[in-house]
Design an enzyme around this catalytic site. Sequence first.
Site, short mmCIF file in Angstrom:
data_model
loop_
_atom_site.label_atom_id
_atom_site.label_comp_id
_atom_site.label_asym_id
_atom_site.label_seq_id
_atom_site.Cartn_x
_atom_site.Cartn_y
_atom_site.Cartn_z
CG ASN A 43 65.37 45.84 47.80
OD1 ASN A 43 65.66 44.64 47.78
ND2 ASN A 43 64.46 46.32 48.63
CD GLU A 56 62.84 47.63 39.74
OE1 GLU A 56 63.54 47.76 40.77
OE2 GLU A 56 61.62 47.82 39.73
CB CYS A 87 60.02 53.34 41.91
SG CYS A 87 61.76 53.71 41.62
CB CYS A 90 63.26 51.74 38.47
SG CYS A 90 64.23 51.38 39.94
#
Length: 141
Positions: A43, A56, A87, A90
């Site tokens: 991230n 991701e 999430c 993603c």
Amino acid sequence: MPSLEELEKRALSVLDNAYAPYSGVRVAAAVEAEDGSVFLGVNVENASYGLTICAERSAVASMVTAGKRKLRKVVIVSSTEEPLPPCGACLQVLVEFGDRGTVVVSISAKSGKKKMWRLEELAGHLFSIKEIVQGGRGAQS
Ligand code: THU
């Protein structure tokens, strides 16, 4: 083909590179393409919070950059006590390149707790051009 343990190790190897000064939540992902090649992502947060890129999506972008478009497995490692599911944003990106059987595993680097799903369990009803439009271009073009 790399094992799930190997994918977990690869994701863990970049977890410290996560850029998460705002949330303090570090996330790394290892994605396996159809031919067994592995791509990593972390991230990447931003002072303008909404610009944050999840691990991701970062890994999938790396896979696509390398010319691969079929997602077989996704392994997520996070600094949280509980393993985190991808999430919504993603999931939509995983649906673009994965299929119903794509394996998604999430592991807490802190507690070792692990969860595993098929993409259809997490995103069985998300928009997929491949399924909506017959002969849809989907991930082929
Ligand atoms: N995050 C991910 O990298 N992947 C997810 O699926 C959920 C959330 C990141 C975004 C943000 O940097 C931090 O975790 C806290 O939400």
